[in-house]
Design a protein around this motif. Structure first.
Motif, mmCIF file in Angstrom:
data_model
loop_
_atom_site.group_PDB
_atom_site.id
_atom_site.type_symbol
_atom_site.label_atom_id
_atom_site.label_comp_id
_atom_site.label_asym_id
_atom_site.label_seq_id
_atom_site.Cartn_x
_atom_site.Cartn_y
_atom_site.Cartn_z
ATOM 1 N N UNK A 7 5.700 1.172 -47.641
ATOM 2 C CA UNK A 7 6.510 1.640 -48.767
ATOM 3 C C UNK A 7 7.116 0.437 -49.448
ATOM 4 N N UNK A 8 7.409 0.564 -50.730
ATOM 5 C CA UNK A 8 8.013 -0.537 -51.484
ATOM 6 C C UNK A 8 8.859 0.039 -52.608
ATOM 7 N N UNK A 210 7.308 11.125 -42.418
ATOM 8 C CA UNK A 210 5.880 10.857 -42.305
ATOM 9 C C UNK A 210 5.048 12.083 -42.584
ATOM 10 N N UNK A 211 5.610 13.257 -42.303
ATOM 11 C CA UNK A 211 4.915 14.530 -42.548
ATOM 12 C C UNK A 211 5.543 15.242 -43.741
ATOM 13 N N UNK A 212 5.836 14.464 -44.796
ATOM 14 C CA UNK A 212 6.542 15.024 -45.957
ATOM 15 C C UNK A 212 5.751 16.075 -46.711
ATOM 16 N N UNK A 213 4.457 16.175 -46.446
ATOM 17 C CA UNK A 213 3.665 17.233 -47.089
ATOM 18 C C UNK A 213 3.268 18.320 -46.093
ATOM 19 N N UNK A 423 0.805 8.381 -50.513
ATOM 20 C CA UNK A 423 1.113 9.444 -51.470
ATOM 21 C C UNK A 423 1.031 8.915 -52.892
ATOM 22 N N UNK A 424 0.414 9.682 -53.742
ATOM 23 C CA UNK A 424 0.345 9.313 -55.152
ATOM 24 C C UNK A 424 1.602 9.766 -55.875
ATOM 25 N N UNK A 425 1.809 9.174 -57.051
ATOM 26 C CA UNK A 425 3.000 9.476 -57.825
ATOM 27 C C UNK A 425 3.077 10.961 -58.178
ATOM 28 N N UNK A 426 1.953 11.583 -58.485
ATOM 29 C CA UNK A 426 1.997 12.988 -58.882
ATOM 30 C C UNK A 426 2.500 13.874 -57.732
ATOM 31 N N UNK A 427 2.169 13.503 -56.499
ATOM 32 C CA UNK A 427 2.680 14.256 -55.351
ATOM 33 C C UNK A 427 4.176 14.025 -55.197
#
Length: 476
Positions: A7-8, A210-213, A423-427
Protein backbone atom coordinates in the motif's frame (compact mmCIF):
# COMPACT_ATOMS: atom_id res chain seq x y z
CA UNK A 1 4.15 -18.18 -1.46
CA UNK A 2 1.35 -15.64 -1.92
CA UNK A 3 2.26 -12.36 -3.57
CA UNK A 4 3.08 -9.57 -1.11
CA UNK A 5 0.38 -7.02 -0.37
CA UNK A 6 1.52 -3.42 -0.58
CA UNK A 7 0.00 0.00 0.00
CA UNK A 8 1.14 3.57 -0.57
CA UNK A 9 -0.11 7.10 -0.09
CA UNK A 10 -1.69 9.19 -2.86
CA UNK A 11 -0.06 12.59 -2.35
CA UNK A 12 -1.96 14.41 -5.10
CA UNK A 13 -5.26 13.08 -3.88
CA UNK A 14 -4.42 14.16 -0.35
CA UNK A 15 -4.15 17.73 -1.61
CA UNK A 16 -7.51 17.42 -3.36
CA UNK A 17 -9.13 16.01 -0.25
CA UNK A 18 -7.70 18.87 1.80
CA UNK A 19 -9.15 21.40 -0.63
CA UNK A 20 -12.58 19.82 -0.54
CA UNK A 21 -12.48 19.68 3.24
CA UNK A 22 -11.54 23.33 3.53
CA UNK A 23 -14.35 24.36 1.16
CA UNK A 24 -16.88 22.28 3.07
CA UNK A 25 -15.73 23.63 6.39
CA UNK A 26 -16.05 27.21 5.15
CA UNK A 27 -19.71 26.63 4.31
CA UNK A 28 -20.44 24.89 7.57
CA UNK A 29 -18.62 27.59 9.55
CA UNK A 30 -20.87 30.30 8.12
CA UNK A 31 -24.01 28.35 8.94
CA UNK A 32 -23.07 27.58 12.51
CA UNK A 33 -21.75 31.06 13.30
CA UNK A 34 -25.02 32.49 11.98
CA UNK A 35 -27.01 30.03 14.10
CA UNK A 36 -25.03 30.94 17.20
CA UNK A 37 -25.62 34.67 16.69
CA UNK A 38 -29.32 33.98 16.22
CA UNK A 39 -29.39 31.99 19.46
CA UNK A 40 -27.70 34.79 21.37
CA UNK A 41 -30.38 37.13 20.01
CA UNK A 42 -33.06 34.82 21.38
CA UNK A 43 -34.63 33.45 18.22
CA UNK A 44 -32.22 30.82 17.01
CA UNK A 45 -32.62 27.06 16.71
CA UNK A 46 -32.80 25.03 19.88
CA UNK A 47 -29.58 23.22 19.11
CA UNK A 48 -27.52 25.98 17.57
CA UNK A 49 -25.10 26.25 20.50
CA UNK A 50 -24.65 22.49 20.81
CA UNK A 51 -24.15 22.15 17.05
CA UNK A 52 -21.63 25.00 17.05
CA UNK A 53 -19.59 23.43 19.85
CA UNK A 54 -19.64 20.09 18.05
CA UNK A 55 -18.63 21.82 14.84
CA UNK A 56 -15.70 23.66 16.48
CA UNK A 57 -14.41 20.32 17.77
CA UNK A 58 -14.81 18.85 14.29
CA UNK A 59 -12.86 21.72 12.70
CA UNK A 60 -10.08 21.30 15.25
CA UNK A 61 -9.86 17.59 14.46
CA UNK A 62 -9.75 18.22 10.69
CA UNK A 63 -6.94 20.75 11.11
CA UNK A 64 -4.91 18.26 13.16
CA UNK A 65 -5.27 15.22 10.91
CA UNK A 66 -4.54 17.32 7.83
CA UNK A 67 -1.13 18.13 9.31
CA UNK A 68 -0.02 14.51 9.73
CA UNK A 69 2.94 13.48 7.56
CA UNK A 70 5.08 10.32 7.49
CA UNK A 71 8.25 10.62 9.52
CA UNK A 72 11.42 10.88 7.42
CA UNK A 73 14.94 10.26 8.69
CA UNK A 74 18.45 11.37 7.81
CA UNK A 75 21.12 8.86 6.71
CA UNK A 76 22.69 9.11 10.17
CA UNK A 77 19.37 8.41 11.89
CA UNK A 78 18.74 5.49 9.55
CA UNK A 79 22.06 3.93 10.54
CA UNK A 80 21.07 4.24 14.18
CA UNK A 81 17.71 2.61 13.50
CA UNK A 82 19.42 -0.22 11.60
CA UNK A 83 21.39 -1.03 14.75
CA UNK A 84 18.26 -1.53 16.87
CA UNK A 85 17.57 -5.16 17.77
CA UNK A 86 13.94 -5.81 16.90
CA UNK A 87 12.01 -8.69 18.45
CA UNK A 88 8.55 -9.65 17.17
CA UNK A 89 6.28 -11.67 19.47
CA UNK A 90 3.60 -13.56 17.51
CA UNK A 91 0.87 -14.90 19.82
CA UNK A 92 -1.27 -17.50 18.03
CA UNK A 93 -4.57 -18.81 19.37
CA UNK A 94 -6.90 -20.77 17.10
CA UNK A 95 -5.66 -18.81 14.10
CA UNK A 96 -6.26 -20.21 10.65
CA UNK A 97 -2.96 -21.90 9.62
CA UNK A 98 -3.07 -20.14 6.25
CA UNK A 99 -3.28 -16.72 7.88
CA UNK A 100 -0.51 -17.57 10.37
CA UNK A 101 1.82 -18.75 7.61
CA UNK A 102 1.05 -15.65 5.51
CA UNK A 103 1.84 -13.52 8.57
CA UNK A 104 5.23 -15.18 9.08
CA UNK A 105 5.99 -15.01 5.32
CA UNK A 106 5.37 -11.27 5.38
CA UNK A 107 7.72 -10.84 8.35
CA UNK A 108 10.51 -12.78 6.67
CA UNK A 109 9.95 -10.81 3.46
CA UNK A 110 10.62 -7.40 5.05
CA UNK A 111 13.07 -4.94 3.55
CA UNK A 112 14.23 -4.39 7.14
CA UNK A 113 14.29 -7.79 8.81
CA UNK A 114 13.79 -8.20 12.56
CA UNK A 115 16.51 -9.93 14.52
CA UNK A 116 14.20 -12.36 16.31
CA UNK A 117 10.69 -13.70 15.66
CA UNK A 118 9.14 -15.56 18.58
CA UNK A 119 5.89 -17.50 18.02
CA UNK A 120 3.85 -18.61 21.03
CA UNK A 121 1.07 -21.12 20.38
CA UNK A 122 -1.24 -20.16 23.23
CA UNK A 123 -2.88 -23.56 23.72
CA UNK A 124 -4.64 -23.63 20.34
CA UNK A 125 -6.86 -26.49 19.25
CA UNK A 126 -5.41 -26.04 15.74
CA UNK A 127 -2.49 -28.16 14.51
CA UNK A 128 0.38 -25.91 13.38
CA UNK A 129 2.98 -28.65 12.79
CA UNK A 130 3.43 -27.89 9.10
CA UNK A 131 3.58 -24.13 9.66
CA UNK A 132 6.15 -24.54 12.42
CA UNK A 133 8.40 -26.78 10.32
CA UNK A 134 8.28 -24.37 7.40
CA UNK A 135 8.88 -21.32 9.62
CA UNK A 136 12.00 -22.65 11.34
CA UNK A 137 13.59 -23.51 7.99
CA UNK A 138 12.54 -20.26 6.29
CA UNK A 139 13.78 -18.09 9.17
CA UNK A 140 17.16 -19.81 9.12
CA UNK A 141 17.41 -19.12 5.39
CA UNK A 142 16.61 -15.44 5.96
CA UNK A 143 19.15 -15.11 8.79
CA UNK A 144 16.47 -14.40 11.39
CA UNK A 145 16.51 -16.02 14.81
CA UNK A 146 13.34 -18.10 15.25
CA UNK A 147 11.63 -19.50 18.34
CA UNK A 148 8.35 -21.42 18.60
CA UNK A 149 6.82 -22.56 21.87
CA UNK A 150 3.48 -23.94 22.91
CA UNK A 151 2.01 -22.90 26.26
CA UNK A 152 -1.20 -23.55 28.13
CA UNK A 153 -3.88 -21.06 27.12
CA UNK A 154 -3.40 -17.90 29.14
CA UNK A 155 -4.42 -15.15 26.74
CA UNK A 156 -2.63 -12.81 24.39
CA UNK A 157 -0.88 -10.84 27.13
CA UNK A 158 0.41 -14.04 28.70
CA UNK A 159 1.88 -15.10 25.35
CA UNK A 160 3.52 -11.72 24.84
CA UNK A 161 4.85 -11.73 28.40
CA UNK A 162 6.41 -15.13 27.78
CA UNK A 163 8.37 -13.63 24.89
CA UNK A 164 9.37 -10.50 26.78
CA UNK A 165 10.75 -12.48 29.70
CA UNK A 166 12.76 -14.66 27.31
CA UNK A 167 14.16 -11.78 25.25
CA UNK A 168 14.36 -8.74 27.56
CA UNK A 169 18.15 -9.11 27.75
CA UNK A 170 18.37 -8.67 23.99
CA UNK A 171 15.58 -6.48 22.61
CA UNK A 172 15.76 -2.75 21.88
CA UNK A 173 12.32 -2.63 20.25
CA UNK A 174 9.28 -4.89 20.36
CA UNK A 175 7.05 -4.89 17.30
CA UNK A 176 3.67 -6.33 18.24
CA UNK A 177 1.62 -7.93 15.49
CA UNK A 178 -1.42 -10.18 15.36
CA UNK A 179 -1.20 -13.71 14.00
CA UNK A 180 -3.44 -12.79 11.05
CA UNK A 181 -1.40 -9.71 10.12
CA UNK A 182 0.12 -9.48 6.66
CA UNK A 183 2.78 -6.77 6.60
CA UNK A 184 3.60 -4.68 3.57
CA UNK A 185 7.26 -5.35 2.62
CA UNK A 186 8.50 -2.02 4.04
CA UNK A 187 6.22 -1.99 7.10
CA UNK A 188 8.92 -2.47 9.75
CA UNK A 189 11.32 -0.10 8.03
CA UNK A 190 8.69 2.64 8.00
CA UNK A 191 7.37 1.81 11.47
CA UNK A 192 10.75 2.33 13.12
CA UNK A 193 11.46 5.77 11.65
CA UNK A 194 9.58 7.84 14.27
CA UNK A 195 11.75 6.19 16.95
CA UNK A 196 14.64 8.31 15.67
CA UNK A 197 13.16 10.97 17.97
CA UNK A 198 14.17 10.11 21.52
CA UNK A 199 10.86 11.13 23.12
CA UNK A 200 8.74 8.84 20.90
CA UNK A 201 7.90 5.74 22.92
CA UNK A 202 5.49 3.94 20.61
CA UNK A 203 4.49 3.96 16.95
CA UNK A 204 1.24 2.75 15.43
CA UNK A 205 0.94 1.49 11.87
CA UNK A 206 -2.03 1.77 9.52
CA UNK A 207 -4.20 -1.34 9.45
CA UNK A 208 -6.20 -2.27 6.34
CA UNK A 209 -8.58 -5.18 5.96
CA UNK A 210 -6.95 -7.95 3.95
CA UNK A 211 -10.39 -9.41 3.27
CA UNK A 212 -12.00 -6.04 2.56
CA UNK A 213 -14.05 -7.53 -0.28
CA UNK A 214 -15.27 -10.44 1.79
CA UNK A 215 -14.78 -14.17 1.29
CA UNK A 216 -14.66 -15.85 -2.09
CA UNK A 217 -17.94 -16.76 -3.74
CA UNK A 218 -19.23 -19.99 -2.17
CA UNK A 219 -19.39 -23.14 -4.23
CA UNK A 220 -22.93 -24.42 -4.20
CA UNK A 221 -23.12 -28.22 -4.73
CA UNK A 222 -24.90 -29.38 -7.87
CA UNK A 223 -28.46 -30.32 -7.21
CA UNK A 224 -29.00 -27.65 -4.55
CA UNK A 225 -32.52 -26.32 -4.64
CA UNK A 226 -33.30 -22.76 -5.69
CA UNK A 227 -33.97 -21.73 -2.11
CA UNK A 228 -30.56 -22.97 -1.03
CA UNK A 229 -28.85 -21.15 -3.89
CA UNK A 230 -30.66 -17.92 -3.07
CA UNK A 231 -29.74 -18.24 0.61
CA UNK A 232 -26.06 -18.80 -0.26
CA UNK A 233 -26.05 -15.82 -2.64
CA UNK A 234 -27.72 -13.49 -0.12
CA UNK A 235 -25.30 -14.58 2.59
CA UNK A 236 -22.35 -13.95 0.31
CA UNK A 237 -23.53 -10.48 -0.70
CA UNK A 238 -24.23 -9.61 2.93
CA UNK A 239 -20.67 -10.61 3.81
CA UNK A 240 -19.31 -8.43 0.99
CA UNK A 241 -21.28 -5.46 2.30
CA UNK A 242 -20.16 -6.05 5.88
CA UNK A 243 -16.48 -6.37 4.98
CA UNK A 244 -16.43 -3.28 2.79
CA UNK A 245 -18.36 -1.11 5.25
CA UNK A 246 -16.23 -2.31 8.17
CA UNK A 247 -13.00 -1.60 6.29
CA UNK A 248 -14.23 1.90 5.41
CA UNK A 249 -15.26 2.65 8.98
CA UNK A 250 -12.12 1.15 10.53
CA UNK A 251 -9.59 2.76 8.18
CA UNK A 252 -11.32 6.15 8.30
CA UNK A 253 -11.15 6.05 12.09
CA UNK A 254 -7.39 5.60 11.96
CA UNK A 255 -6.91 8.36 9.38
CA UNK A 256 -9.18 10.78 11.25
CA UNK A 257 -9.13 10.20 15.03
CA UNK A 258 -5.70 8.62 15.33
CA UNK A 259 -4.07 10.89 12.76
CA UNK A 260 -5.34 13.96 14.61
CA UNK A 261 -3.98 12.64 17.91
CA UNK A 262 -0.68 11.67 16.30
CA UNK A 263 -0.04 15.25 15.21
CA UNK A 264 0.09 16.11 18.92
CA UNK A 265 2.08 13.00 19.88
CA UNK A 266 -0.98 11.76 21.72
CA UNK A 267 -2.23 8.56 20.07
CA UNK A 268 -4.51 6.89 22.61
CA UNK A 269 -4.79 3.44 21.05
CA UNK A 270 -2.20 1.63 18.98
CA UNK A 271 -3.41 -1.32 16.98
CA UNK A 272 -2.21 -4.75 18.05
CA UNK A 273 -1.98 -5.64 14.36
CA UNK A 274 1.13 -3.46 13.93
CA UNK A 275 2.85 -1.30 16.54
CA UNK A 276 6.36 -0.68 17.87
CA UNK A 277 7.42 -0.04 21.47
CA UNK A 278 10.75 0.69 23.08
CA UNK A 279 11.79 -2.48 24.89
CA UNK A 280 12.51 -0.87 28.25
CA UNK A 281 8.98 0.56 28.26
CA UNK A 282 7.49 -2.92 27.96
CA UNK A 283 9.91 -4.57 30.37
CA UNK A 284 9.47 -1.95 33.10
CA UNK A 285 5.67 -2.22 32.97
CA UNK A 286 5.38 -5.96 32.37
CA UNK A 287 3.97 -6.92 35.77
CA UNK A 288 1.21 -4.32 35.57
CA UNK A 289 0.48 -5.28 31.98
CA UNK A 290 0.09 -8.96 32.81
CA UNK A 291 -1.93 -8.45 35.98
CA UNK A 292 -4.40 -5.69 35.13
CA UNK A 293 -7.73 -5.98 36.94
CA UNK A 294 -10.93 -3.96 36.84
CA UNK A 295 -13.13 -4.20 39.94
CA UNK A 296 -11.32 -7.41 40.85
CA UNK A 297 -11.65 -9.01 37.41
CA UNK A 298 -8.66 -9.85 35.24
CA UNK A 299 -8.66 -7.86 32.01
CA UNK A 300 -7.63 -9.94 29.01
CA UNK A 301 -8.39 -7.59 26.13
CA UNK A 302 -7.41 -3.99 25.28
CA UNK A 303 -3.73 -4.92 25.45
CA UNK A 304 -2.70 -2.42 22.78
CA UNK A 305 -4.32 0.56 24.50
CA UNK A 306 -2.72 -0.40 27.84
CA UNK A 307 0.74 -0.37 26.26
CA UNK A 308 -0.10 2.99 24.71
CA UNK A 309 -0.88 4.45 28.14
CA UNK A 310 2.56 3.36 29.33
CA UNK A 311 4.07 5.08 26.30
CA UNK A 312 2.18 8.32 26.95
CA UNK A 313 3.38 8.39 30.55
CA UNK A 314 6.96 8.53 29.27
CA UNK A 315 6.69 10.63 26.13
CA UNK A 316 4.95 10.73 22.77
CA UNK A 317 2.89 8.08 21.02
CA UNK A 318 2.56 8.61 17.27
CA UNK A 319 1.29 7.00 14.10
CA UNK A 320 3.38 6.35 11.00
CA UNK A 321 0.94 6.71 8.06
CA UNK A 322 3.35 4.99 5.66
CA UNK A 323 3.60 1.70 7.62
CA UNK A 324 0.85 -0.65 6.41
CA UNK A 325 -0.43 -4.00 7.57
CA UNK A 326 -3.39 -6.06 6.38
CA UNK A 327 -5.56 -8.04 8.77
CA UNK A 328 -8.57 -10.35 8.71
CA UNK A 329 -11.79 -8.59 9.68
CA UNK A 330 -15.04 -10.39 10.65
CA UNK A 331 -17.01 -11.82 7.75
CA UNK A 332 -20.29 -12.40 9.58
CA UNK A 333 -22.48 -10.24 11.79
CA UNK A 334 -22.03 -12.25 14.98
CA UNK A 335 -18.23 -12.03 14.86
CA UNK A 336 -18.38 -8.33 13.99
CA UNK A 337 -20.64 -7.46 16.94
CA UNK A 338 -18.64 -9.57 19.41
CA UNK A 339 -15.41 -7.93 18.28
CA UNK A 340 -16.86 -4.42 18.55
CA UNK A 341 -18.34 -5.20 21.96
CA UNK A 342 -14.91 -6.29 23.19
CA UNK A 343 -13.32 -3.13 21.80
CA UNK A 344 -15.89 -0.90 23.50
CA UNK A 345 -15.62 -2.69 26.84
CA UNK A 346 -11.89 -2.13 26.64
CA UNK A 347 -12.38 1.52 25.67
CA UNK A 348 -14.59 2.14 28.69
CA UNK A 349 -12.16 0.47 31.10
CA UNK A 350 -9.23 2.26 29.52
CA UNK A 351 -10.94 5.63 29.94
CA UNK A 352 -10.71 5.27 33.70
CA UNK A 353 -6.98 4.65 33.53
CA UNK A 354 -6.37 7.55 31.15
CA UNK A 355 -8.06 10.07 33.41
CA UNK A 356 -6.23 8.61 36.40
CA UNK A 357 -2.72 8.12 35.05
CA UNK A 358 -2.14 10.43 32.08
CA UNK A 359 -0.34 13.65 33.10
CA UNK A 360 -2.43 16.81 32.87
CA UNK A 361 0.33 18.53 30.90
CA UNK A 362 0.06 15.97 28.10
CA UNK A 363 -2.30 16.73 25.21
CA UNK A 364 -3.40 13.10 25.38
CA UNK A 365 -5.34 13.83 28.57
CA UNK A 366 -7.18 16.75 27.02
CA UNK A 367 -7.64 14.99 23.69
CA UNK A 368 -9.27 12.14 25.59
CA UNK A 369 -11.52 14.62 27.42
CA UNK A 370 -12.48 16.23 24.10
CA UNK A 371 -13.43 12.78 22.80
CA UNK A 372 -15.80 12.26 25.70
CA UNK A 373 -17.30 15.74 25.20
CA UNK A 374 -17.94 14.84 21.55
CA UNK A 375 -19.57 11.58 22.62
CA UNK A 376 -21.73 13.38 25.20
CA UNK A 377 -22.85 15.97 22.67
CA UNK A 378 -23.65 13.37 20.03
CA UNK A 379 -25.55 11.28 22.59
CA UNK A 380 -27.69 14.25 23.64
CA UNK A 381 -28.45 15.15 20.04
CA UNK A 382 -29.11 11.54 19.07
CA UNK A 383 -31.44 10.93 22.02
CA UNK A 384 -33.52 14.06 21.48
CA UNK A 385 -33.69 14.04 17.68
CA UNK A 386 -34.12 10.32 17.11
CA UNK A 387 -35.83 9.06 20.26
CA UNK A 388 -37.53 11.66 22.49
CA UNK A 389 -39.01 14.02 19.92
CA UNK A 390 -40.15 11.40 17.37
CA UNK A 391 -41.96 9.57 20.17
CA UNK A 392 -43.50 12.75 21.53
CA UNK A 393 -44.57 14.12 18.15
CA UNK A 394 -45.19 10.74 16.51
CA UNK A 395 -43.26 11.95 13.47
CA UNK A 396 -39.73 11.82 12.15
CA UNK A 397 -37.89 14.10 9.74
CA UNK A 398 -35.46 11.96 7.68
CA UNK A 399 -33.54 15.07 6.57
CA UNK A 400 -31.99 15.11 10.05
CA UNK A 401 -29.82 12.22 8.87
CA UNK A 402 -28.14 14.45 6.29
CA UNK A 403 -25.74 15.95 8.86
CA UNK A 404 -24.08 12.67 9.98
CA UNK A 405 -24.08 11.39 6.38
CA UNK A 406 -22.42 14.53 5.00
CA UNK A 407 -19.85 14.60 7.79
CA UNK A 408 -19.26 10.88 7.28
CA UNK A 409 -18.70 11.33 3.56
CA UNK A 410 -16.28 14.19 4.23
CA UNK A 411 -14.24 12.14 6.68
CA UNK A 412 -14.38 9.04 4.49
CA UNK A 413 -12.54 10.92 1.76
CA UNK A 414 -9.46 9.97 3.77
CA UNK A 415 -10.09 6.38 2.70
CA UNK A 416 -9.10 7.40 -0.82
CA UNK A 417 -5.76 8.83 0.31
CA UNK A 418 -3.91 5.56 -0.27
CA UNK A 419 -3.72 2.85 -2.91
CA UNK A 420 -3.30 -0.89 -2.38
CA UNK A 421 -1.80 -3.47 -4.71
CA UNK A 422 -4.72 -5.90 -4.55
CA UNK A 423 -7.48 -3.44 -5.43
CA UNK A 424 -8.26 -1.08 -8.26
CA UNK A 425 -9.48 2.45 -7.73
CA UNK A 426 -12.99 1.62 -8.95
CA UNK A 427 -13.33 -1.01 -6.20
CA UNK A 428 -12.08 1.49 -3.65
CA UNK A 429 -14.62 4.02 -4.91
CA UNK A 430 -17.35 1.40 -4.52
CA UNK A 431 -16.37 1.00 -0.87
CA UNK A 432 -16.28 4.78 -0.45
CA UNK A 433 -19.82 4.96 -1.87
CA UNK A 434 -20.94 2.87 1.10
CA UNK A 435 -20.16 5.73 3.48
CA UNK A 436 -23.87 6.31 4.30
CA UNK A 437 -24.24 2.62 5.16
CA UNK A 438 -21.18 2.69 7.43
CA UNK A 439 -22.22 5.99 9.02
CA UNK A 440 -25.81 4.95 9.72
CA UNK A 441 -24.71 1.53 10.96
CA UNK A 442 -22.37 3.22 13.44
CA UNK A 443 -24.97 5.88 14.23
CA UNK A 444 -27.87 3.56 15.08
CA UNK A 445 -26.40 0.11 15.75
CA UNK A 446 -22.84 0.41 16.99
CA UNK A 447 -23.85 3.29 19.24
CA UNK A 448 -26.30 0.99 21.03
CA UNK A 449 -23.67 -1.77 21.14
CA UNK A 450 -21.30 0.68 22.80
CA UNK A 451 -23.85 1.43 25.52
CA UNK A 452 -24.38 -2.30 25.99
CA UNK A 453 -20.60 -2.82 26.22
CA UNK A 454 -20.34 -0.14 28.92
CA UNK A 455 -23.17 -1.75 30.88
CA UNK A 456 -21.48 -5.16 30.65
CA UNK A 457 -17.86 -4.01 31.04
CA UNK A 458 -17.23 -6.52 33.84
CA UNK A 459 -17.29 -9.31 31.24
CA UNK A 460 -13.58 -9.11 30.57
CA UNK A 461 -13.07 -12.29 28.53
CA UNK A 462 -11.87 -12.22 24.92
CA UNK A 463 -15.12 -13.39 23.30
CA UNK A 464 -13.83 -14.56 19.90
CA UNK A 465 -12.05 -17.69 18.59
CA UNK A 466 -12.98 -19.60 21.73
CA UNK A 467 -14.58 -22.31 19.61
CA UNK A 468 -11.84 -22.41 16.95
CA UNK A 469 -11.01 -20.58 13.72
CA UNK A 470 -13.52 -17.84 12.79
CA UNK A 471 -12.01 -16.40 9.59
CA UNK A 472 -10.20 -18.71 7.17
CA UNK A 473 -7.79 -17.63 4.46
CA UNK A 474 -9.16 -18.07 0.97
CA UNK A 475 -8.99 -16.56 -2.46
CA UNK A 476 -11.22 -13.51 -2.57
Amino acid sequence: MRSALTASRRTIRLLAVAGISVAALAGWTFRHIASTIATWQGHGGRFATIYTLAFVLLVWQVCLYSLERPKKVTPRQQRQLDELRVVIPVPAYNEDPGYLKACLESILGQTRLPQWVYVVDDGSSVDYTDVRTWFVEAAAGAGVRASWERTANGGKRHAQGHVVRATSWYADVYVTIDSDANLAPDAIDELLKPLAAGDVQSVAGIVLAGNNRGPGRPRVPQGTRVGGRVKAAVGWWASQLLCRATDLWFVTGQLVDRSAASTMGAVLVNSGVLAAYRADLVVDNLDGYLNETFFGRRVEFSDDSMLTIYALQRGRAVQQPSAFAFTAMPENLSHHLRQFTRWMRGAWIRSWWRFKYLPLKHYAYWGHLIGWIQMALSTVIFSLLFVVWPVASQSFDPTLLLIPVIVGYGQSLRYLSFRRSDERLRSQLLTFALAPVAVLWAFFVLRVVRWYAIATCLRTGWGTRTAGVEVALGES
